[in-house]
Scaffold this motif. Structure first.
Motif, mmCIF file in Angstrom:
data_model
loop_
_atom_site.group_PDB
_atom_site.id
_atom_site.type_symbol
_atom_site.label_atom_id
_atom_site.label_comp_id
_atom_site.label_asym_id
_atom_site.label_seq_id
_atom_site.Cartn_x
_atom_site.Cartn_y
_atom_site.Cartn_z
ATOM 1 N N CYS A 78 29.318 70.573 4.924
ATOM 2 C CA CYS A 78 29.050 69.200 5.357
ATOM 3 C C CYS A 78 28.740 68.302 4.169
ATOM 4 C CB CYS A 78 27.887 69.170 6.341
ATOM 5 S SG CYS A 78 28.266 69.775 7.973
ATOM 6 N N THR A 79 27.929 68.798 3.251
ATOM 7 C CA THR A 79 27.569 68.020 2.072
ATOM 8 C C THR A 79 28.794 67.748 1.204
ATOM 9 O OG1 THR A 79 25.343 68.936 2.119
ATOM 10 C CG2 THR A 79 26.059 67.949 0.038
ATOM 11 N N ASP A 80 29.658 68.744 1.035
ATOM 12 C CA ASP A 80 30.894 68.551 0.273
ATOM 13 C C ASP A 80 31.790 67.504 0.926
ATOM 14 O OD1 ASP A 80 30.055 70.414 -1.573
ATOM 15 O OD2 ASP A 80 31.367 72.023 -0.832
ATOM 16 N N ILE A 81 31.903 67.561 2.252
ATOM 17 C CA ILE A 81 32.712 66.567 2.974
ATOM 18 C C ILE A 81 32.096 65.184 2.798
ATOM 19 C CG2 ILE A 81 33.451 65.795 5.263
ATOM 20 C CD1 ILE A 81 33.629 68.816 6.019
ATOM 21 N N ALA A 82 30.771 65.082 2.932
ATOM 22 C CA ALA A 82 30.082 63.807 2.769
ATOM 23 C C ALA A 82 30.322 63.224 1.375
ATOM 24 C CB ALA A 82 28.591 63.970 3.036
ATOM 25 N N MET A 83 30.339 64.082 0.357
ATOM 26 C CA MET A 83 30.592 63.634 -1.007
ATOM 27 C C MET A 83 32.003 63.042 -1.128
ATOM 28 S SD MET A 83 30.196 65.825 -4.556
ATOM 29 C CE MET A 83 28.732 66.586 -3.922
ATOM 30 N N HIS A 84 32.975 63.681 -0.508
ATOM 31 C CA HIS A 84 34.349 63.179 -0.535
ATOM 32 C C HIS A 84 34.467 61.860 0.229
ATOM 33 C CE1 HIS A 84 36.512 66.375 -2.617
ATOM 34 N NE2 HIS A 84 35.669 67.209 -2.032
ATOM 35 N N VAL A 85 33.770 61.750 1.354
ATOM 36 C CA VAL A 85 33.800 60.500 2.123
ATOM 37 C C VAL A 85 33.231 59.365 1.279
ATOM 38 C CG1 VAL A 85 32.837 59.298 4.130
ATOM 39 C CG2 VAL A 85 33.740 61.621 4.386
ATOM 40 N N ALA A 86 32.118 59.608 0.597
ATOM 41 C CA ALA A 86 31.519 58.577 -0.253
ATOM 42 C C ALA A 86 32.483 58.156 -1.358
ATOM 43 C CB ALA A 86 30.208 59.081 -0.851
ATOM 44 N N ALA A 87 33.194 59.104 -1.930
ATOM 45 C CA ALA A 87 34.137 58.800 -3.007
ATOM 46 C C ALA A 87 35.330 57.994 -2.498
ATOM 47 C CB ALA A 87 34.629 60.094 -3.660
ATOM 48 N N MET A 88 35.751 58.248 -1.246
ATOM 49 C CA MET A 88 36.911 57.550 -0.689
ATOM 50 C C MET A 88 36.579 56.134 -0.220
ATOM 51 S SD MET A 88 39.386 59.625 -1.116
ATOM 52 C CE MET A 88 40.602 58.734 -0.207
ATOM 53 N N ASN A 89 35.280 55.851 0.034
ATOM 54 C CA ASN A 89 34.828 54.531 0.465
ATOM 55 C C ASN A 89 35.654 54.008 1.648
ATOM 56 O OD1 ASN A 89 33.310 52.209 0.505
ATOM 57 N ND2 ASN A 89 34.531 51.189 -1.064
ATOM 58 N N PRO A 90 35.649 54.717 2.775
ATOM 59 C CA PRO A 90 36.472 54.292 3.908
ATOM 60 C C PRO A 90 35.984 52.970 4.506
ATOM 61 C CG PRO A 90 34.962 56.010 4.582
ATOM 62 C CD PRO A 90 34.831 55.882 3.086
#
Length: 105
Positions: A78-90
């Motif tokens: 979950c934390t890894d996914i959250a990190m990717h979401v933050a980087a993508m700035n949806p």
């Protein structure tokens, strides 16, 4: 977030009475208000999922915060996914948030 995740329902009163590090969330809130001088209130929250879900969070430079909940998996995932979401700035949090005109593009 952990206090909210462990509650059944969406009662702000129950959330504020929940224990966080030996104090109620209301006591923690009041302490923060006294410390920083800003009025902090919890007016509403929504609980998601249930006992079969896993949550994880990522905060980037105290400016961007992402909370992810999945069925199965681990907190690390979950934390890894959250990190990717933050980087993508949806631009949108869920598919229901996307306006029809953006879908048609």
């Amino acid at each position: 977030a952990a206090a909210a995740a462990n509650l059944d329902g969406d009662s702000v009163e129950a959330l504020m009475a929940a224990s966080v590090d030996g104090s109620t969330l209301e006591e923690v809130r009041a302490g923060l208000v006294a410390k920083i001088g800003e009025n902090i209130q919890v007016r509403r929250f929504a609980s998601r999922g249930g006992g079969g879900t896993t949550t994880g969070a990522y905060i980037h430079m105290n400016r961007i915060g992402v909370l992810v909940e999945i069925e199965g998996g681990s907190e690390e995932l979950c934390t890894d996914i959250a990190m990717h979401v933050a980087a993508m700035n949806p631009a949108y949090a869920t598919k229901d948030d996307v306006p029809t005109e953006d879908i048609e593009k």
